[in-house]
Design a protein around this motif. Structure first.
Motif, short mmCIF file in Angstrom:
data_model
loop_
_atom_site.label_atom_id
_atom_site.label_comp_id
_atom_site.label_asym_id
_atom_site.label_seq_id
_atom_site.Cartn_x
_atom_site.Cartn_y
_atom_site.Cartn_z
N ALA A 20 -4.98 -1.50 9.97
CA ALA A 20 -4.35 -1.84 8.69
C ALA A 20 -4.60 -3.30 8.36
CB ALA A 20 -2.85 -1.56 8.76
N GLU A 77 -3.40 -0.13 5.06
CA GLU A 77 -3.06 1.15 5.68
C GLU A 77 -3.93 1.36 6.90
OE1 GLU A 77 -3.49 4.28 2.86
OE2 GLU A 77 -1.53 3.91 1.95
N CYS A 99 3.89 3.10 6.00
CA CYS A 99 3.01 2.98 4.84
C CYS A 99 2.92 4.28 4.06
CB CYS A 99 1.63 2.49 5.26
SG CYS A 99 0.61 3.76 6.03
N LYS A 112 1.07 6.92 4.79
CA LYS A 112 -0.21 7.61 4.83
C LYS A 112 -0.13 8.92 5.61
CE LYS A 112 -5.11 6.80 5.76
NZ LYS A 112 -6.10 5.77 6.08
N ARG A 146 5.98 9.15 7.80
CA ARG A 146 6.63 9.02 6.49
C ARG A 146 7.88 9.89 6.41
NH1 ARG A 146 2.76 11.09 3.18
NH2 ARG A 146 3.79 13.11 3.22
#
Lengths: 610, 129
Positions: A298, A309, A464, A466, A471
């Protein structure tokens, strides 16, 4: 080169700490006052005022160390300075009341090295702390700076440099502990496509809450990082390097910029370094402060100007990194260790530490601890020594509960493991990790479920987005934990939480997601009873989770001791307290919103919490 | 031509090392302490200190530690200074003038020979640090 100026010697050097901690406590005001008073007493030809990087004992700032003799002055105010200058520097009488007196003792400890906080520390990465002005390259050189670069460039083959680093046992100080020599060898071996370009990166994206190791090194000794990078560049064959620093570190960026300019002026960066024909230069890249950018892929994306990312590895940056070229990326502290290893030899370095973890580690010691500050200790030292001997124990006579190492990616280590020797393996076995060196101490008033919630809130925000496991997983875990802290948890929640933690750990793309469940897993492992109390008894044992608290008033105490002072009723936001002045008060539970204000304002201990 | 050669680097190191020795506590050949109580200052101790600073600077000497301390208790004989050559007992000098301290610096501090006629005696009061 420039002609040498006439040597001007001073009989006293005043080393004013100007790390970010002391600066925010008016270190520059202290410095100006010193200059003023020294001049007033006519001592300007005898007393030299020097600004240094972080001294480490941040708790006691602003700090001043007087040389010769290392007399340690602390918690200075501008008002103290006229007296100090007249008494000590003019009349030779050190001022006791400005010295450090350990808690519970009466006699001050005048000399820095006699103070417990400093006694057990071993300074390698911080070898120049408090001894040099970071904005003066000559002072770094005087401390044997750039000696290692001369050696690596003129006396050693690149392969030899790598062997030396490998033999020293140095491992990455950014967190994962990958053997540095091996990483260097991988970059050296990587076939360089199009024009044999290779890059170097210094990872200064320090994002852990409460951590300031990298910042302090960049502020106190930027040349040690530059020198380490020149040596690394020579070893792997790179010609360009980048120092990635967060924009929130203005002082570190300023001092690093000055250092780079000075190194260029001396020809220690740029073309034909020291006449050896070797070219290497460094640029600073400022990061916007996303936690995920500490992850190397990242970070590389961010240096390239793309969204920060991560991507899957392999290929590792050593094979294909910055602009798809082989890239050597090491953390600030790792780089700072390199020059002294080359200068003093792998054998010397490897003689410090444990079997698998060599050398020292810098920790920022924060939280419920008497001596907040920056410490460097040999690997293998027990947690107890750091917390009690160096850190001076827990304030207010409270009980130690846990220490969180490794930041939001780390875990909480309980009292039973206080004698754990600090190294990469033992911390991992305890469910935590070395991380970059954050160490947050918690006392009996800390709720461990709340701690897990706090760190998870951080990683959830910093994820982030991704990959799905990180997430969605961090959010789902946070929802469960929040539910538990509100007294709405069930027994099944614990199993679900544990399963989910393992799933996120196993399936996330990068280190952020892989380690985010650590605070959850370690608190579940060592403090399961606290989770159970929240669920079964609907109680928070530390009374931190206010939704679970029940506030009542001891009516007898309220009337007899407090004389019905009415303070609680007047402060209650939800009109839940009944009573009037000179009467006993009571709380109407149905109306209470559990804000705890009555408990906080009562001067007579009449409000109880359960 | 490189901007800095290995020799240049070594020269900068040696020079700055000398100037910063007092920070790291190196080896000193001697320690000179000027007594700077109010009595001492009134009697001219600052002149003595300045003279010593000048000696150090002009001769580019960095291994003599120059310090000060408070009143030594013998206010009638100020200005006073104590010279302690490494490995030898400290010697107290009294009723100093600029001329006398220069002589003491040359003969005792650098030459190792006590200047008997200005000396009060051998030994020193204790300090607590």
């Amino acid at each position: 080169m420039a002609e040498m100026a006439k040597e001007k010697a001073y009989r006293i050097h005043l080393m004013v700490c100007a790390g970010t901690g002391c600066v925010s406590n008016n270190a520059f005001g202290i410095k100006a006052a010193l200059e003023r008073e020294v001049k007033k007493q006519g001592l300007e030809n005898e007393v030299l005022i020097v600004t240094t990087g972080c001294n480490g004992f941040c708790e006691r700032g602003p700090l001043l160390v007087v040389q010769p003799g290392s007399i340690f002055y602390q918690q200075l105010t501008e008002k103290d300075i006229p007296h100090l200058v007249e008494e000590h520097f003019l009349k030779g009488r050190p001022v006791k009341k400005l010295m450090y007196t350990p808690p519970k003792e009466k006699t001050p400890v005048p000399v820095l090295s006699d103070i417990d906080f400093f006694k057990k520390q071993v300074l390698i990465a911080l070898r120049n702390r408090g001894l040099i002005d970071p904005e003066k390259i000559d002072e770094y050189i005087a401390r044997d700076g750039y000696k290692a670069v001369a050696k690596a460039l003129t006396e050693m083959a690149p392969e030899q440099v790598i062997t030396e680093i490998a033999n020293s046992g140095l491992r990455g100080r950014g967190g994962a502990g990958f053997p540095t020599g091996l990483k260097w060898q991988m970059v050296r071996n990587a076939p360089a496509s199009n024009g044999s370009l290779k890059y170097l990166i210094c990872n200064g994206d320090e994002g852990d809450p409460g951590a300031f190791m990298d910042r302090s090194i960049l502020e106190a000794d930027p040349h040690s990082v530059i020198e380490g990078m020149v040596i690394g560049a020579r070893a792997v064959g790179a010609s360009e390097g980048f120092v990635y620093v967060r924009n929130e570190y203005p002082l570190a960026i300023k001092r690093m910029n000055i250092a780079i300019e000075q190194a260029r002026d001396y020809g220690l960066l740029g073309n034909n370094i020291l006449g050896t024909g070797f070219d290497f230069d460094i640029k600073i890249v400022r990061g916007a402060g996303a936690f995920v950018c500490g992850e190397e892929t990242a970070l590389i994306a961010s240096v390239e100007g793309r969204l920060g990312e991560p991507r899957t590895r392999p290929p590792y940056p050593a094979q294909s990194g910055l602009w798809e070229k082989p890239t050597l990326i090491n953390n600030v502290e790792t780089w700072a260790n390199v020059p002294i290893i080359i200068d003093r030899g792998a054998k010397w370095y490897a003689s410090i530490g444990t079997l698998t973890s060599k050398g020292t580690k810098v920790f920022s010691l924060v939280g419920k601890i008497n001596n907040t500050g920056l410490v460097e200790v040999p690997m293998g030292i027990a947690l107890r020594e750091i917390i009690y001997d160096i850190g001076g124990g827990i304030p207010g006579g409270k009980e130690f509960k846990a220490v969180q190492t490794g930041g939001p990616s780390g875990g909480c280590i309980p009292k039973e493991q206080l004698d754990l020797p600090i190294d990469y393996e033992s911390l991992t076995a305890a469910g935590s990790m070395m991380g970059s060196g954050g160490m947050v101490v918690m006392d009996e008033d800390t709720c461990m479920v709340d701690v897990a919630r706090y760190f998870l809130t951080f990683t959830k925000d910093e994820s982030c987005g991704k990959c799905t496991p990180c997430r969605e997983g961090t959010k789902a875990m946070l929802d469960i934990i929040t539910r538990i802290t509100e007294g709405k948890g069930t027994e099944e929640d614990l199993t679900l939480l544990e399963d989910m933690a393992h799933a996120v750990k196993d399936s996330s793309l990068c280190g952020l997601g892989k380690t985010a469940p650590n605070p959850v897993l370690t608190t579940l492992r060592y403090f399961r009873n606290e989770y159970e109390a929240h669920i079964r008894d609907r109680k928070c044992p530390a009374h931190v989770c206010r939704q679970l608290n029940v506030y009542t008033i001891d009516e007898n105490r309220c009337l007899t001791v407090g004389k019905g002072c009415d303070l609680c009723r007047r402060n209650c936001a939800s009109d839940a307290i009944r009573g009037a002045k000179n009467e006993a008060h009571r709380i109407v539970q149905e109306k209470c919103i559990k804000c705890g204000v009555c408990y906080d304002v009562c001067n007579f201990g009449a409000v109880k919490v359960d | 031509m490189p901007k800095l050669t290995l020799d240049d680097l070594a020269k900068i190191r040696e020079k700055t090392k000398r100037l910063t020795t007092i920070r790291v506590g190196g080896e000193y050949r001697a320690k000179v302490c000027v007594h700077m109580g109010t009595c001492g200052i009134a009697a001219g101790a600052r002149t003595i200190m300045n003279a010593l600073m000048k000696e150090l600077e002009e001769r580019e000497i960095h291994d003599v530690l120059l310090t000060n301390s408070g009143c030594a208790g013998l206010c009638s004989r100020e200005p006073m200074a104590t010279v302690e050559v490494a490995g030898q007992a400290p010697v107290k000098y009294v009723d100093l003038t600029e001329k006398k301290i220069k002589e003491i610096f040359e003969k005792h501090v650098l030459g190792g020979k006590i200047v008997q006629e200005y000396a009060l005696g051998i030994g020193s009061e204790k300090t607590d640090y």
